[in-house]
Design a protein around this motif. Structure first.
Motif, PDB file in Angstrom:
ATOM      1  N   LEU A 128       0.291  37.364  16.122  1.00 17.92           N
ATOM      2  CA  LEU A 128       0.208  38.161  17.347  1.00 17.92           C
ATOM      3  C   LEU A 128      -0.994  39.089  17.226  1.00 17.92           C
ATOM      4  N   MET A 129      -1.937  38.936  18.137  1.00 18.90           N
ATOM      5  CA  MET A 129      -3.142  39.756  18.116  1.00 18.90           C
ATOM      6  C   MET A 129      -2.921  41.056  18.874  1.00 18.90           C
ATOM      7  N   ILE A 130      -3.580  42.124  18.397  1.00 18.86           N
ATOM      8  CA  ILE A 130      -3.496  43.408  19.099  1.00 18.86           C
ATOM      9  C   ILE A 130      -4.173  43.311  20.453  1.00 18.86           C
ATOM     10  N   ARG A 174      -7.774  36.531  20.945  1.00 15.83           N
ATOM     11  CA  ARG A 174      -6.976  35.385  20.491  1.00 15.83           C
ATOM     12  C   ARG A 174      -7.820  34.129  20.319  1.00 15.83           C
ATOM     13  N   ASP A 175      -8.703  33.834  21.287  1.00 14.70           N
ATOM     14  CA  ASP A 175      -9.512  32.622  21.186  1.00 14.70           C
ATOM     15  C   ASP A 175     -10.437  32.670  19.982  1.00 14.70           C
ATOM     16  N   ASP A 228      -0.070  29.997  22.218  1.00 11.54           N
ATOM     17  CA  ASP A 228       1.210  30.122  22.912  1.00 11.54           C
ATOM     18  C   ASP A 228       0.960  30.174  24.415  1.00 11.54           C
ATOM     19  N   GLY A 229       1.656  29.307  25.180  1.00 11.23           N
ATOM     20  CA  GLY A 229       1.454  29.265  26.623  1.00 11.23           C
ATOM     21  C   GLY A 229       2.079  30.425  27.363  1.00 11.23           C
ATOM     22  N   GLU A 230       3.052  31.084  26.742  1.00  7.54           N
ATOM     23  CA  GLU A 230       3.739  32.186  27.425  1.00  7.54           C
ATOM     24  C   GLU A 230       3.217  33.540  27.004  1.00  7.54           C
ATOM     25  N   ASP A 231       2.832  33.697  25.747  1.00  8.76           N
ATOM     26  CA  ASP A 231       2.336  34.978  25.241  1.00  8.76           C
ATOM     27  C   ASP A 231       0.830  34.852  25.017  1.00  8.76           C
ATOM     28  N   PRO A 232       0.004  35.528  25.797  1.00  8.00           N
ATOM     29  CA  PRO A 232      -1.452  35.379  25.677  1.00  8.00           C
ATOM     30  C   PRO A 232      -2.033  35.967  24.400  1.00  8.00           C
ATOM     31  N   SER A 233      -1.217  36.612  23.563  1.00  3.58           N
ATOM     32  CA  SER A 233      -1.718  37.176  22.308  1.00  3.58           C
ATOM     33  C   SER A 233      -1.259  36.382  21.089  1.00  3.58           C
TER      34      SER A 233
END
Length: 551
Positions: A115-117, A122-123, A154-159
Protein backbone atom coordinates in the motif's frame (compact mmCIF):
# COMPACT_ATOMS: atom_id res chain seq x y z
CA UNK A 1 40.14 -68.37 -29.56
CA UNK A 2 41.55 -71.57 -28.02
CA UNK A 3 44.92 -70.09 -27.21
CA UNK A 4 45.38 -68.66 -23.71
CA UNK A 5 48.61 -66.78 -23.29
CA UNK A 6 50.40 -66.31 -19.99
CA UNK A 7 48.89 -62.87 -19.39
CA UNK A 8 45.37 -64.09 -20.15
CA UNK A 9 45.74 -66.96 -17.71
CA UNK A 10 47.16 -64.63 -15.06
CA UNK A 11 44.32 -62.15 -15.55
CA UNK A 12 41.66 -64.86 -15.22
CA UNK A 13 43.36 -66.22 -12.11
CA UNK A 14 43.58 -62.77 -10.49
CA UNK A 15 39.91 -61.99 -11.24
CA UNK A 16 38.74 -65.25 -9.67
CA UNK A 17 41.12 -64.79 -6.73
CA UNK A 18 39.89 -61.25 -6.11
CA UNK A 19 36.30 -62.46 -6.16
CA UNK A 20 37.12 -65.20 -3.66
CA UNK A 21 38.99 -62.81 -1.33
CA UNK A 22 36.13 -60.30 -1.32
CA UNK A 23 33.58 -63.09 -0.77
CA UNK A 24 35.51 -64.76 2.06
CA UNK A 25 34.69 -62.17 4.81
CA UNK A 26 30.98 -62.96 4.37
CA UNK A 27 31.70 -66.52 5.55
CA UNK A 28 33.79 -65.57 8.61
CA UNK A 29 32.29 -64.18 11.87
CA UNK A 30 32.97 -60.53 12.64
CA UNK A 31 34.69 -61.38 15.93
CA UNK A 32 37.31 -63.32 13.95
CA UNK A 33 37.90 -60.49 11.48
CA UNK A 34 37.86 -57.53 13.88
CA UNK A 35 39.06 -56.54 17.30
CA UNK A 36 36.09 -54.63 18.75
CA UNK A 37 36.66 -51.89 21.31
CA UNK A 38 33.82 -52.19 23.82
CA UNK A 39 34.31 -48.62 25.06
CA UNK A 40 33.47 -46.78 21.85
CA UNK A 41 32.43 -49.62 19.49
CA UNK A 42 35.34 -49.02 17.10
CA UNK A 43 36.74 -51.94 15.11
CA UNK A 44 40.26 -52.81 14.03
CA UNK A 45 41.06 -55.65 11.61
CA UNK A 46 43.05 -58.39 13.26
CA UNK A 47 45.68 -60.78 11.95
CA UNK A 48 45.65 -61.51 8.23
CA UNK A 49 42.52 -59.37 7.81
CA UNK A 50 44.76 -56.31 7.98
CA UNK A 51 46.10 -57.24 4.55
CA UNK A 52 43.10 -58.74 2.74
CA UNK A 53 39.54 -57.41 2.32
CA UNK A 54 37.54 -57.62 5.55
CA UNK A 55 34.29 -55.82 4.68
CA UNK A 56 31.12 -57.77 4.01
CA UNK A 57 27.99 -57.23 1.94
CA UNK A 58 25.65 -54.66 3.46
CA UNK A 59 22.25 -56.16 4.15
CA UNK A 60 19.17 -54.11 3.35
CA UNK A 61 16.29 -53.32 5.66
CA UNK A 62 14.29 -56.35 4.55
CA UNK A 63 17.16 -58.74 5.39
CA UNK A 64 18.84 -57.12 8.38
CA UNK A 65 15.87 -55.47 10.03
CA UNK A 66 15.81 -51.83 11.04
CA UNK A 67 13.68 -48.70 10.96
CA UNK A 68 11.35 -47.41 8.26
CA UNK A 69 10.17 -43.81 8.62
CA UNK A 70 8.30 -41.43 6.32
CA UNK A 71 8.70 -37.70 7.00
CA UNK A 72 6.39 -35.01 5.67
CA UNK A 73 7.95 -31.67 4.74
CA UNK A 74 5.94 -28.70 6.02
CA UNK A 75 5.24 -26.96 2.71
CA UNK A 76 3.00 -24.36 4.41
CA UNK A 77 6.07 -23.25 6.32
CA UNK A 78 8.03 -23.12 3.07
CA UNK A 79 5.33 -20.99 1.39
CA UNK A 80 5.18 -18.62 4.37
CA UNK A 81 8.97 -18.27 4.39
CA UNK A 82 8.93 -17.52 0.67
CA UNK A 83 6.28 -14.81 1.11
CA UNK A 84 8.15 -13.25 4.06
CA UNK A 85 11.34 -13.22 2.00
CA UNK A 86 9.45 -11.63 -0.88
CA UNK A 87 8.06 -8.95 1.45
CA UNK A 88 11.58 -8.15 2.68
CA UNK A 89 12.81 -7.87 -0.93
CA UNK A 90 9.92 -5.53 -1.72
CA UNK A 91 10.78 -3.24 1.19
CA UNK A 92 14.45 -3.17 0.20
CA UNK A 93 13.63 -2.45 -3.46
CA UNK A 94 11.36 0.45 -2.57
CA UNK A 95 14.06 1.94 -0.32
CA UNK A 96 16.48 2.24 -3.24
CA UNK A 97 17.34 5.76 -4.42
CA UNK A 98 15.08 7.53 -5.04
CA UNK A 99 13.05 5.98 -2.20
CA UNK A 100 9.35 5.26 -2.62
CA UNK A 101 7.81 5.08 0.83
CA UNK A 102 4.96 2.56 1.19
CA UNK A 103 2.32 2.85 3.87
CA UNK A 104 2.65 -0.88 4.51
CA UNK A 105 4.12 -4.07 3.06
CA UNK A 106 2.43 -7.10 4.56
CA UNK A 107 1.77 -10.76 3.89
CA UNK A 108 -1.99 -11.21 3.57
CA UNK A 109 -3.08 -14.79 2.98
CA UNK A 110 -0.97 -16.03 0.07
CA UNK A 111 -0.11 -12.58 -1.24
CA UNK A 112 2.21 -9.72 -0.44
CA UNK A 113 0.11 -6.54 -0.41
CA UNK A 114 1.89 -3.19 -0.92
CA UNK A 115 0.00 0.00 0.00
CA UNK A 116 1.58 3.25 -1.15
CA UNK A 117 1.23 6.49 0.79
CA UNK A 118 0.77 8.48 -2.40
CA UNK A 119 -1.48 6.89 -5.01
CA UNK A 120 0.35 8.59 -7.88
CA UNK A 121 3.51 6.64 -6.95
CA UNK A 122 1.87 3.25 -7.43
CA UNK A 123 2.76 2.93 -11.12
CA UNK A 124 6.37 3.91 -10.47
CA UNK A 125 6.57 1.44 -7.58
CA UNK A 126 5.00 -1.27 -9.76
CA UNK A 127 7.62 -0.80 -12.48
CA UNK A 128 10.41 -0.90 -9.91
CA UNK A 129 9.06 -4.07 -8.29
CA UNK A 130 8.95 -5.79 -11.68
CA UNK A 131 12.75 -5.96 -11.36
CA UNK A 132 12.21 -8.64 -8.70
CA UNK A 133 10.44 -10.89 -11.19
CA UNK A 134 12.17 -13.34 -13.45
CA UNK A 135 11.87 -16.81 -14.96
CA UNK A 136 11.43 -19.78 -12.67
CA UNK A 137 14.69 -21.64 -12.09
CA UNK A 138 14.26 -25.39 -12.50
CA UNK A 139 15.83 -28.00 -10.23
CA UNK A 140 18.65 -28.37 -12.78
CA UNK A 141 19.43 -24.66 -12.48
CA UNK A 142 18.03 -23.70 -15.89
CA UNK A 143 15.53 -20.85 -16.48
CA UNK A 144 12.00 -21.95 -17.28
CA UNK A 145 9.23 -20.30 -19.29
CA UNK A 146 6.97 -19.28 -16.37
CA UNK A 147 7.54 -16.25 -14.14
CA UNK A 148 8.33 -16.37 -10.43
CA UNK A 149 5.67 -13.89 -9.29
CA UNK A 150 2.26 -12.71 -10.41
CA UNK A 151 2.16 -8.90 -9.94
CA UNK A 152 -1.05 -6.91 -10.33
CA UNK A 153 -2.35 -3.43 -9.58
CA UNK A 154 -5.41 -3.65 -7.35
CA UNK A 155 -8.50 -2.65 -9.35
CA UNK A 156 -10.39 -1.39 -6.31
CA UNK A 157 -7.66 0.31 -4.27
CA UNK A 158 -5.62 2.78 -6.37
CA UNK A 159 -2.72 2.63 -3.87
CA UNK A 160 -2.38 -1.17 -3.70
CA UNK A 161 -0.14 -3.67 -5.48
CA UNK A 162 -0.67 -7.41 -5.02
CA UNK A 163 2.16 -9.91 -5.53
CA UNK A 164 1.76 -13.70 -5.31
CA UNK A 165 4.05 -16.66 -5.92
CA UNK A 166 3.13 -18.54 -9.10
CA UNK A 167 2.34 -22.25 -8.97
CA UNK A 168 5.38 -22.96 -11.18
CA UNK A 169 7.67 -21.10 -8.78
CA UNK A 170 6.27 -22.89 -5.75
CA UNK A 171 6.65 -26.25 -7.52
CA UNK A 172 10.32 -25.44 -8.15
CA UNK A 173 10.71 -24.38 -4.49
CA UNK A 174 9.10 -27.65 -3.37
CA UNK A 175 11.50 -29.68 -5.48
CA UNK A 176 14.53 -27.79 -4.16
CA UNK A 177 13.27 -28.12 -0.57
CA UNK A 178 12.88 -31.88 -0.92
CA UNK A 179 16.35 -32.21 -2.48
CA UNK A 180 17.94 -30.10 0.28
CA UNK A 181 16.10 -32.09 2.95
CA UNK A 182 17.36 -35.38 1.50
CA UNK A 183 20.93 -34.01 1.41
CA UNK A 184 20.81 -32.87 5.05
CA UNK A 185 19.22 -36.15 6.18
CA UNK A 186 21.92 -38.15 4.40
CA UNK A 187 24.70 -36.09 6.03
CA UNK A 188 23.19 -36.62 9.46
CA UNK A 189 22.74 -40.37 9.05
CA UNK A 190 26.24 -40.74 7.58
CA UNK A 191 27.60 -38.93 10.64
CA UNK A 192 25.73 -41.39 12.85
CA UNK A 193 27.66 -44.24 11.22
CA UNK A 194 24.63 -46.13 9.91
CA UNK A 195 25.13 -48.65 7.14
CA UNK A 196 23.91 -47.53 3.73
CA UNK A 197 20.60 -45.85 4.62
CA UNK A 198 18.02 -45.48 1.85
CA UNK A 199 16.63 -41.95 1.49
CA UNK A 200 14.23 -41.09 -1.30
CA UNK A 201 11.25 -38.93 -2.18
CA UNK A 202 7.83 -40.36 -1.48
CA UNK A 203 5.03 -38.45 -3.14
CA UNK A 204 4.86 -34.69 -3.56
CA UNK A 205 6.10 -33.60 -0.13
CA UNK A 206 7.39 -36.63 1.75
CA UNK A 207 10.78 -38.26 2.28
CA UNK A 208 11.17 -41.98 2.96
CA UNK A 209 14.07 -43.08 5.22
CA UNK A 210 15.16 -46.70 5.70
CA UNK A 211 17.97 -47.38 8.18
CA UNK A 212 19.11 -51.03 8.31
CA UNK A 213 20.20 -52.18 11.77
CA UNK A 214 18.50 -49.30 13.63
CA UNK A 215 16.16 -50.82 16.22
CA UNK A 216 14.85 -47.53 17.64
CA UNK A 217 12.97 -45.34 15.12
CA UNK A 218 12.68 -42.56 17.70
CA UNK A 219 16.45 -42.14 17.74
CA UNK A 220 16.40 -41.60 13.97
CA UNK A 221 13.42 -39.22 14.28
CA UNK A 222 15.20 -37.15 16.95
CA UNK A 223 18.32 -36.88 14.81
CA UNK A 224 16.67 -36.32 11.43
CA UNK A 225 13.71 -34.21 12.53
CA UNK A 226 15.67 -31.63 14.49
CA UNK A 227 15.76 -28.34 12.62
CA UNK A 228 19.34 -27.45 13.76
CA UNK A 229 18.98 -23.76 12.90
CA UNK A 230 21.97 -22.16 14.64
CA UNK A 231 22.37 -18.41 15.25
CA UNK A 232 24.46 -16.09 17.43
CA UNK A 233 22.94 -13.11 19.31
CA UNK A 234 23.99 -10.55 21.90
CA UNK A 235 22.08 -10.80 25.19
CA UNK A 236 20.16 -7.73 26.42
CA UNK A 237 20.34 -7.90 30.21
CA UNK A 238 18.33 -4.66 30.59
CA UNK A 239 15.13 -6.59 29.85
CA UNK A 240 13.55 -8.78 32.51
CA UNK A 241 12.00 -11.71 30.61
CA UNK A 242 9.87 -12.70 33.59
CA UNK A 243 9.50 -16.16 35.16
CA UNK A 244 7.65 -17.57 32.15
CA UNK A 245 9.40 -15.62 29.40
CA UNK A 246 6.17 -13.80 28.56
CA UNK A 247 7.36 -10.25 29.21
CA UNK A 248 6.67 -7.65 26.52
CA UNK A 249 9.76 -6.69 24.58
CA UNK A 250 10.53 -3.68 22.42
CA UNK A 251 11.07 -4.13 18.66
CA UNK A 252 14.32 -5.91 17.87
CA UNK A 253 14.33 -8.06 21.00
CA UNK A 254 13.31 -11.72 21.43
CA UNK A 255 13.04 -13.95 24.51
CA UNK A 256 14.33 -17.53 24.35
CA UNK A 257 14.43 -20.29 26.99
CA UNK A 258 17.82 -21.45 28.26
CA UNK A 259 18.51 -25.16 27.77
CA UNK A 260 19.15 -27.49 30.71
CA UNK A 261 17.85 -25.11 33.40
CA UNK A 262 15.42 -26.14 36.14
CA UNK A 263 13.16 -24.29 36.55
CA UNK A 264 13.40 -23.03 32.98
CA UNK A 265 15.12 -19.67 32.75
CA UNK A 266 14.83 -17.13 29.97
CA UNK A 267 17.02 -14.49 28.40
CA UNK A 268 16.21 -11.58 26.11
CA UNK A 269 18.49 -11.27 23.10
CA UNK A 270 18.84 -8.95 20.16
CA UNK A 271 16.75 -10.41 17.35
CA UNK A 272 19.37 -9.54 14.74
CA UNK A 273 21.47 -12.59 13.89
CA UNK A 274 25.16 -11.73 14.05
CA UNK A 275 26.16 -15.15 12.72
CA UNK A 276 24.30 -18.23 11.52
CA UNK A 277 25.07 -21.88 10.96
CA UNK A 278 26.04 -21.02 7.40
CA UNK A 279 29.21 -19.40 8.78
CA UNK A 280 30.16 -22.69 10.48
CA UNK A 281 32.82 -24.73 8.68
CA UNK A 282 33.57 -27.46 11.22
CA UNK A 283 32.57 -28.70 14.66
CA UNK A 284 33.89 -31.51 16.84
CA UNK A 285 33.75 -32.94 20.36
CA UNK A 286 36.63 -31.67 22.49
CA UNK A 287 37.64 -30.60 26.00
CA UNK A 288 38.05 -27.12 27.48
CA UNK A 289 39.51 -26.12 30.87
CA UNK A 290 36.58 -23.78 31.59
CA UNK A 291 34.02 -26.61 31.38
CA UNK A 292 33.56 -29.97 33.09
CA UNK A 293 33.03 -32.78 30.61
CA UNK A 294 33.00 -32.65 26.82
CA UNK A 295 32.24 -29.50 24.84
CA UNK A 296 31.55 -28.82 21.17
CA UNK A 297 34.31 -26.93 19.43
CA UNK A 298 33.50 -24.95 16.30
CA UNK A 299 35.35 -23.04 13.60
CA UNK A 300 33.93 -20.23 11.46
CA UNK A 301 34.63 -19.29 7.87
CA UNK A 302 36.67 -16.17 7.02
CA UNK A 303 33.69 -13.81 7.02
CA UNK A 304 32.31 -15.32 10.22
CA UNK A 305 35.70 -15.08 11.93
CA UNK A 306 35.92 -11.35 11.13
CA UNK A 307 32.40 -10.70 12.46
CA UNK A 308 33.06 -12.86 15.54
CA UNK A 309 36.27 -10.96 16.24
CA UNK A 310 34.56 -7.55 15.91
CA UNK A 311 31.64 -8.57 18.12
CA UNK A 312 33.83 -9.92 20.92
CA UNK A 313 36.18 -6.91 20.68
CA UNK A 314 33.39 -4.34 20.93
CA UNK A 315 31.19 -6.06 23.53
CA UNK A 316 33.43 -7.06 26.43
CA UNK A 317 31.46 -7.96 29.52
CA UNK A 318 28.26 -8.81 27.61
CA UNK A 319 26.81 -12.27 27.17
CA UNK A 320 26.89 -13.85 23.75
CA UNK A 321 24.00 -16.31 23.22
CA UNK A 322 24.17 -19.28 20.88
CA UNK A 323 20.62 -20.22 19.86
CA UNK A 324 19.74 -23.63 18.42
CA UNK A 325 16.16 -24.18 17.30
CA UNK A 326 14.75 -21.28 19.37
CA UNK A 327 16.58 -22.37 22.52
CA UNK A 328 19.70 -20.86 24.04
CA UNK A 329 22.18 -23.69 24.44
CA UNK A 330 24.89 -21.51 25.98
CA UNK A 331 25.40 -17.82 26.76
CA UNK A 332 29.01 -17.22 27.86
CA UNK A 333 30.25 -13.81 28.90
CA UNK A 334 32.74 -12.12 26.57
CA UNK A 335 35.91 -11.59 28.61
CA UNK A 336 38.32 -10.87 25.78
CA UNK A 337 38.35 -10.64 21.98
CA UNK A 338 38.25 -13.99 20.15
CA UNK A 339 40.13 -13.38 16.93
CA UNK A 340 40.89 -16.90 15.70
CA UNK A 341 37.38 -17.65 14.41
CA UNK A 342 36.94 -20.61 16.75
CA UNK A 343 35.21 -21.24 20.04
CA UNK A 344 33.42 -23.84 22.14
CA UNK A 345 29.84 -24.57 23.14
CA UNK A 346 29.55 -25.91 26.67
CA UNK A 347 26.51 -26.85 28.69
CA UNK A 348 26.70 -30.10 30.62
CA UNK A 349 26.99 -32.38 27.60
CA UNK A 350 27.71 -36.08 27.68
CA UNK A 351 29.83 -37.58 24.91
CA UNK A 352 26.65 -38.92 23.31
CA UNK A 353 24.75 -35.60 23.34
CA UNK A 354 27.84 -33.66 22.26
CA UNK A 355 28.40 -36.07 19.37
CA UNK A 356 24.78 -35.73 18.27
CA UNK A 357 25.06 -31.92 18.32
CA UNK A 358 28.23 -32.13 16.22
CA UNK A 359 26.41 -34.29 13.65
CA UNK A 360 23.57 -31.77 13.45
CA UNK A 361 25.88 -28.76 13.12
CA UNK A 362 28.11 -30.36 10.49
CA UNK A 363 25.12 -31.50 8.43
CA UNK A 364 23.50 -28.08 8.46
CA UNK A 365 19.92 -26.97 9.09
CA UNK A 366 16.88 -28.43 7.42
CA UNK A 367 15.16 -26.08 4.96
CA UNK A 368 11.77 -26.88 6.53
CA UNK A 369 10.23 -28.77 9.42
CA UNK A 370 9.98 -32.55 9.03
CA UNK A 371 7.10 -34.40 10.70
CA UNK A 372 7.12 -38.22 10.96
CA UNK A 373 3.83 -39.50 9.54
CA UNK A 374 4.68 -43.19 9.35
CA UNK A 375 7.15 -45.35 11.20
CA UNK A 376 7.68 -49.04 11.70
CA UNK A 377 10.39 -51.43 12.72
CA UNK A 378 11.36 -54.50 10.68
CA UNK A 379 12.50 -57.21 13.08
CA UNK A 380 15.85 -58.89 12.63
CA UNK A 381 14.16 -62.29 12.99
CA UNK A 382 12.02 -61.57 9.93
CA UNK A 383 15.18 -60.59 8.08
CA UNK A 384 16.86 -63.88 9.04
CA UNK A 385 13.83 -65.82 7.83
CA UNK A 386 13.97 -64.04 4.50
CA UNK A 387 17.71 -64.69 4.18
CA UNK A 388 17.13 -68.38 4.85
CA UNK A 389 14.28 -68.48 2.34
CA UNK A 390 16.35 -66.66 -0.26
CA UNK A 391 19.34 -68.92 0.33
CA UNK A 392 17.13 -71.98 -0.01
CA UNK A 393 15.72 -70.60 -3.27
CA UNK A 394 19.25 -70.07 -4.63
CA UNK A 395 20.28 -73.61 -3.64
CA UNK A 396 17.19 -75.18 -5.22
CA UNK A 397 17.55 -73.15 -8.39
CA UNK A 398 21.26 -73.87 -8.56
CA UNK A 399 20.73 -77.60 -8.03
CA UNK A 400 18.01 -77.78 -10.69
CA UNK A 401 20.23 -75.99 -13.18
CA UNK A 402 23.16 -78.31 -12.45
CA UNK A 403 21.03 -81.43 -12.91
CA UNK A 404 19.71 -80.15 -16.22
CA UNK A 405 23.12 -79.14 -17.54
CA UNK A 406 24.76 -82.43 -16.55
CA UNK A 407 21.93 -84.42 -18.13
CA UNK A 408 21.92 -82.37 -21.33
CA UNK A 409 25.63 -81.73 -21.94
CA UNK A 410 27.67 -84.22 -19.92
CA UNK A 411 31.24 -83.03 -19.37
CA UNK A 412 30.31 -79.61 -20.72
CA UNK A 413 27.64 -79.48 -18.05
CA UNK A 414 30.45 -79.86 -15.51
CA UNK A 415 32.20 -76.86 -17.10
CA UNK A 416 29.01 -74.77 -16.84
CA UNK A 417 28.52 -75.86 -13.20
CA UNK A 418 32.03 -74.74 -12.26
CA UNK A 419 31.46 -71.51 -14.17
CA UNK A 420 28.22 -70.94 -12.24
CA UNK A 421 30.01 -71.45 -8.93
CA UNK A 422 32.65 -68.92 -9.92
CA UNK A 423 29.89 -66.60 -11.12
CA UNK A 424 28.18 -66.61 -7.71
CA UNK A 425 31.53 -66.02 -6.00
CA UNK A 426 32.25 -63.06 -8.29
CA UNK A 427 28.78 -61.58 -7.69
CA UNK A 428 29.17 -61.76 -3.91
CA UNK A 429 32.72 -60.45 -4.15
CA UNK A 430 31.60 -57.60 -6.41
CA UNK A 431 28.81 -56.59 -4.00
CA UNK A 432 31.28 -56.66 -1.10
CA UNK A 433 33.99 -54.75 -2.92
CA UNK A 434 31.65 -52.05 -4.21
CA UNK A 435 29.97 -51.64 -0.82
CA UNK A 436 26.56 -52.36 -2.31
CA UNK A 437 23.49 -53.37 -0.33
CA UNK A 438 21.86 -56.78 -0.75
CA UNK A 439 18.08 -56.78 -0.49
CA UNK A 440 15.46 -59.47 -0.95
CA UNK A 441 14.87 -58.35 -4.58
CA UNK A 442 18.67 -58.48 -4.87
CA UNK A 443 18.56 -62.17 -4.06
CA UNK A 444 15.98 -62.53 -6.82
CA UNK A 445 18.46 -60.76 -9.10
CA UNK A 446 21.14 -63.35 -8.24
CA UNK A 447 18.75 -66.20 -9.06
CA UNK A 448 17.85 -64.53 -12.36
CA UNK A 449 21.56 -64.07 -13.12
CA UNK A 450 22.16 -67.78 -12.63
CA UNK A 451 19.48 -68.51 -15.23
CA UNK A 452 20.96 -65.96 -17.64
CA UNK A 453 24.44 -67.42 -17.21
CA UNK A 454 23.10 -70.88 -18.05
CA UNK A 455 21.33 -69.43 -21.05
CA UNK A 456 24.68 -68.20 -22.38
CA UNK A 457 26.23 -71.64 -21.84
CA UNK A 458 23.30 -73.30 -23.61
CA UNK A 459 23.80 -71.04 -26.64
CA UNK A 460 27.50 -71.89 -26.73
CA UNK A 461 27.06 -75.63 -26.25
CA UNK A 462 24.30 -75.88 -28.86
CA UNK A 463 26.55 -74.07 -31.31
CA UNK A 464 29.39 -76.51 -30.52
CA UNK A 465 27.01 -79.45 -30.96
CA UNK A 466 25.86 -78.08 -34.32
CA UNK A 467 29.44 -77.59 -35.54
CA UNK A 468 30.38 -81.08 -34.39
CA UNK A 469 27.49 -82.59 -36.36
CA UNK A 470 28.79 -80.82 -39.47
CA UNK A 471 31.98 -82.87 -39.22
CA UNK A 472 34.33 -80.40 -37.56
CA UNK A 473 37.09 -81.68 -35.30
CA UNK A 474 36.56 -81.16 -31.53
CA UNK A 475 38.99 -78.22 -31.44
CA UNK A 476 37.41 -76.50 -34.43
CA UNK A 477 33.88 -77.15 -33.16
CA UNK A 478 34.65 -75.62 -29.77
CA UNK A 479 36.35 -72.62 -31.36
CA UNK A 480 33.51 -72.01 -33.82
CA UNK A 481 30.87 -72.51 -31.12
CA UNK A 482 32.32 -69.82 -28.86
CA UNK A 483 33.00 -67.41 -31.75
CA UNK A 484 29.50 -67.63 -33.26
CA UNK A 485 27.65 -67.49 -29.94
CA UNK A 486 29.54 -64.38 -28.77
CA UNK A 487 27.45 -61.85 -30.74
CA UNK A 488 24.13 -63.24 -29.49
CA UNK A 489 25.41 -63.36 -25.89
CA UNK A 490 26.65 -59.77 -25.99
CA UNK A 491 23.42 -58.48 -27.58
CA UNK A 492 21.24 -60.12 -24.96
CA UNK A 493 23.39 -59.04 -22.00
CA UNK A 494 24.01 -55.47 -23.17
CA UNK A 495 20.29 -54.79 -23.59
CA UNK A 496 19.59 -56.31 -20.16
CA UNK A 497 22.40 -54.26 -18.63
CA UNK A 498 20.89 -51.08 -20.07
CA UNK A 499 17.56 -51.99 -18.47
CA UNK A 500 19.33 -52.60 -15.14
CA UNK A 501 21.08 -49.22 -15.39
CA UNK A 502 17.75 -47.44 -16.00
CA UNK A 503 16.20 -49.24 -13.02
CA UNK A 504 19.12 -48.16 -10.83
CA UNK A 505 18.95 -44.51 -11.90
CA UNK A 506 15.17 -44.10 -11.71
CA UNK A 507 14.23 -46.66 -9.09
CA UNK A 508 14.45 -46.54 -5.32
CA UNK A 509 14.81 -49.02 -2.47
CA UNK A 510 14.04 -52.62 -3.54
CA UNK A 511 14.10 -51.73 -7.25
CA UNK A 512 17.68 -50.44 -6.97
CA UNK A 513 18.67 -53.53 -4.98
CA UNK A 514 17.44 -55.72 -7.81
CA UNK A 515 19.17 -53.54 -10.40
CA UNK A 516 22.52 -53.69 -8.57
CA UNK A 517 22.72 -57.48 -8.40
CA UNK A 518 21.39 -57.83 -11.92
CA UNK A 519 23.99 -55.38 -13.30
CA UNK A 520 26.89 -56.98 -11.44
CA UNK A 521 25.60 -60.44 -12.37
CA UNK A 522 25.47 -59.61 -16.09
CA UNK A 523 29.14 -58.60 -16.10
CA UNK A 524 30.25 -61.70 -14.17
CA UNK A 525 28.00 -63.98 -16.27
CA UNK A 526 29.60 -62.89 -19.53
CA UNK A 527 33.05 -63.41 -18.01
CA UNK A 528 32.34 -66.88 -16.61
CA UNK A 529 30.26 -68.13 -19.57
CA UNK A 530 32.56 -66.95 -22.33
CA UNK A 531 36.00 -66.81 -20.69
CA UNK A 532 36.13 -69.14 -17.69
CA UNK A 533 34.09 -72.02 -19.17
CA UNK A 534 36.11 -71.74 -22.41
CA UNK A 535 39.32 -72.07 -20.40
CA UNK A 536 37.97 -75.23 -18.77
CA UNK A 537 37.00 -76.64 -22.17
CA UNK A 538 40.47 -75.88 -23.60
CA UNK A 539 42.23 -77.47 -20.61
CA UNK A 540 40.04 -80.59 -20.97
CA UNK A 541 40.70 -80.70 -24.75
CA UNK A 542 44.48 -80.48 -24.26
CA UNK A 543 44.50 -83.07 -21.49
CA UNK A 544 42.32 -85.78 -23.08
CA UNK A 545 42.54 -85.02 -26.84
CA UNK A 546 39.13 -86.63 -27.60
CA UNK A 547 38.31 -87.83 -31.09
CA UNK A 548 34.71 -86.66 -30.76
CA UNK A 549 32.78 -84.42 -28.42
CA UNK A 550 30.42 -86.03 -25.84
CA UNK A 551 27.48 -83.74 -26.67
Amino acid sequence: MLHFGRWKLLTIFLVVLAGALYTLPNLVPETVRYQINEADGSREPRGIWRYIPSSTINLGLDLQGGSYIVFEVDMNEVRTAQLESLAADVRQTLRNDPPLLPRSVAVVGEEVVVLMIREEQRDEAFERLRELNGPVTTELGQPGLAQMYDMQRDGEDPSAIRISVTDEQFTAIRQRTLSQSITVIRRRLDGLGTTDPTIARSGADRVMVQVPGADDPQEIIDLVGTQAALSFHLVDNTINPGPNGQARTPPGRTIYPVANTQPVQYLAVETRQLLTGENLTQSNVTQHPSYVGPVVGFRLDTQGALIFGDVTRNNRGRQFAIVLDDEIITAPRINEPILGGSGVIGGGYTYETASQLVILLNAGALPATLTPVEQRTVSASLGRDQIESGTLAIIIGFAAVIVFMLAAYGIFGVFSTLALLVNVVLILGGLSGLGMTLTLPGIAGIILTIGMAVDANVLIFERIREESRHGRTPANAIQAGYERALAAILDANITTFIAAAVLFMLGAGPVRGFAVTLGVGIVTSVFTAFVFSRLLAVLWLRAFKPKSLPL
